[in-house]
Write an enzyme that holds these catalytic residues in place. Sequence first.
Site, PDB file in Angstrom:
ATOM      1  N   HIS A  73       9.104   1.218   3.553  1.00  0.00           N
ATOM      2  CA  HIS A  73      10.071   1.314   4.567  1.00  0.00           C
ATOM      3  C   HIS A  73      11.058   0.045   4.246  1.00  0.00           C
ATOM      4  CE1 HIS A  73       7.452  -1.568   6.432  1.00  0.00           C
ATOM      5  NE2 HIS A  73       6.398  -0.730   6.539  1.00  0.00           N
ATOM      6  N   MET A  94       0.693  -1.030   0.095  1.00  0.00           N
ATOM      7  CA  MET A  94      -0.022  -0.008   0.009  1.00  0.00           C
ATOM      8  C   MET A  94       0.853   1.311   0.050  1.00  0.00           C
ATOM      9  SD  MET A  94      -3.441  -0.884   2.130  1.00  0.00           S
ATOM     10  CE  MET A  94      -2.954  -0.585   3.555  1.00  0.00           C
ATOM     11  N   GLY A  95       2.094   1.266  -0.470  1.00  0.00           N
ATOM     12  CA  GLY A  95       3.106   2.124  -0.565  1.00  0.00           C
ATOM     13  C   GLY A  95       3.514   2.736   0.784  1.00  0.00           C
ATOM     14  N   TYR A  96       4.178   3.843   0.856  1.00  0.00           N
ATOM     15  CA  TYR A  96       4.811   4.581   1.914  1.00  0.00           C
ATOM     16  C   TYR A  96       6.161   3.397   2.360  1.00  0.00           C
ATOM     17  CZ  TYR A  96       5.442   8.363   4.889  1.00  0.00           C
ATOM     18  OH  TYR A  96       6.107   9.650   5.269  1.00  0.00           O
ATOM     19  N   HIS A 148       9.308  -3.318   3.488  1.00  0.00           N
ATOM     20  CA  HIS A 148       9.000  -3.509   2.103  1.00  0.00           C
ATOM     21  C   HIS A 148      10.103  -3.881   1.342  1.00  0.00           C
ATOM     22  CE1 HIS A 148       5.571  -0.778   3.452  1.00  0.00           C
ATOM     23  NE2 HIS A 148       4.924  -1.994   2.866  1.00  0.00           N
ATOM     24  N   SER A 195       6.622  -0.457  10.068  1.00  0.00           N
ATOM     25  CA  SER A 195       5.247  -0.385   9.833  1.00  0.00           C
ATOM     26  C   SER A 195       5.132   1.020   9.222  1.00  0.00           C
ATOM     27  CB  SER A 195       4.399  -0.579  10.950  1.00  0.00           C
ATOM     28  OG  SER A 195       3.013   0.028  10.433  1.00  0.00           O
ATOM     29  N   LYS A 218       5.027  -9.920   9.405  1.00  0.00           N
ATOM     30  CA  LYS A 218       4.236  -8.970  10.357  1.00  0.00           C
ATOM     31  C   LYS A 218       2.968  -9.060  10.424  1.00  0.00           C
ATOM     32  CE  LYS A 218       4.051  -4.549  10.540  1.00  0.00           C
ATOM     33  NZ  LYS A 218       2.591  -4.233  10.759  1.00  0.00           N
ATOM     34  N   ASP A 219       2.342  -9.227   9.518  1.00  0.00           N
ATOM     35  CA  ASP A 219       1.066  -9.324   9.144  1.00  0.00           C
ATOM     36  C   ASP A 219       0.763 -10.874   8.940  1.00  0.00           C
ATOM     37  OD1 ASP A 219       0.058  -6.673   9.066  1.00  0.00           O
ATOM     38  OD2 ASP A 219       1.069  -6.208   7.211  1.00  0.00           O
ATOM     39  N   GLN A 269      -2.535 -12.152   7.904  1.00  0.00           N
ATOM     40  CA  GLN A 269      -2.848 -11.945   6.193  1.00  0.00           C
ATOM     41  C   GLN A 269      -2.188 -13.086   5.551  1.00  0.00           C
ATOM     42  OE1 GLN A 269      -2.643  -7.786   4.091  1.00  0.00           O
ATOM     43  NE2 GLN A 269      -0.538  -8.510   4.063  1.00  0.00           N
TER      44      GLN A 269
HETATM   45  O1  PAF Z   1      -0.043  -5.867   3.397  1.00  0.00           O
HETATM   46  C1  PAF Z   1      -0.722  -4.721   2.843  1.00  0.00           C
HETATM   47  O2  PAF Z   1       0.145  -3.670   2.500  1.00  0.00           O
HETATM   48  C2  PAF Z   1      -2.036  -4.950   2.116  1.00  0.00           C
HETATM   49  O3  PAF Z   1      -2.768  -5.644   3.054  1.00  0.00           O
HETATM   50  C3  PAF Z   1      -1.964  -5.652   0.670  1.00  0.00           C
HETATM   51  C4  PAF Z   1      -1.290  -7.028   0.734  1.00  0.00           C
HETATM   52  C5  PAF Z   1      -1.009  -4.810  -0.281  1.00  0.00           C
HETATM   53  C6  PAF Z   1      -3.264  -5.717  -0.040  1.00  0.00           C
HETATM   54  O4  PAF Z   1      -3.755  -4.225   0.043  1.00  0.00           O
END
Ligand code: PAF
Length: 280
Positions: A34, A30-32, A37, A185, A149-150, A153
Amino acid sequence: MKIVETIQEVRTEVKQWRQQGLSVGFVPTMGYLHEGHRSLIDRAVAENDRVVVSVFVNPMQFGPAEDLAAYPRDLEHDAAICKKAGASLIFHPQPEEMYHSDFSSYVDMDTLTGGLCGKTRPTHFRGVCTVVAKLFHIVAPDRAYFGQKDAQQLAVIRHMVSDLNFNLEVVGCPIIREEDGLAKSSRNTYLSEAERKAAVILSQSLRAGEALLDAGEQRADVVCRAITDKINSEPLAKIDYVEAVDWNTLEPVETIDGPVLVAIAVYIGKTRLIDNFIRP
Ligand code: PAF
């Protein structure tokens, strides 16, 4: 490195790579961006010939009272990180490109999504699964990279990939932390100076739980109580949940002796942060 906004442009690029026999890695974000990512992109670059990074703040995974409008955005900064890491393409769609006006199909999961973060964010995983399924169809990668971390998910996406027969490998990557232990995060940017200091209680409390396990404790309630007590010692922290669950089913466990996820969600001021460890 190219930045494109349309599904058609992504498909055209990926088709050309496929015609050359190249493998494709995918990092949805979702960008931003760090260092967390960055570690996913680095891994994707190491394991694939070409890497696509999506930058899309997905409205569908935010609840009505959540931080969609305030969610931090900085495409220029994201592009610089992706370029430096060696990504080939950024997919940065507008919401209308992903959800046309009569959009009405969703990916819902009956298991895994009701507990942990799903308790307070009941529509969150429907939004995550739907957008990730769409992104998988658009990019059609060989491998997709998600951070631990997620953790919920990651488990949910793995399950969706298996249920819906996506032809790709989901690669889970370790949590990247600040020097004092706070998990990286995008939401850390919401914290005031005092809150940032207080936020270290998340990782400290998990370390306290791990120390008990290392000393031979196996009772989940004892470990979770120790974590809870530690978090409660920080006046700026308010617990959403502290739970020990089976790492495959995400169902609560009484004994920590198999693959178990110990996960926490804690409000520091108004900012909700998550962290966890997995006991193999
Ligand atoms: O983890 C995230 O940043 C979001 O949940 C994802 C996987 C990009 C879906 O929008």
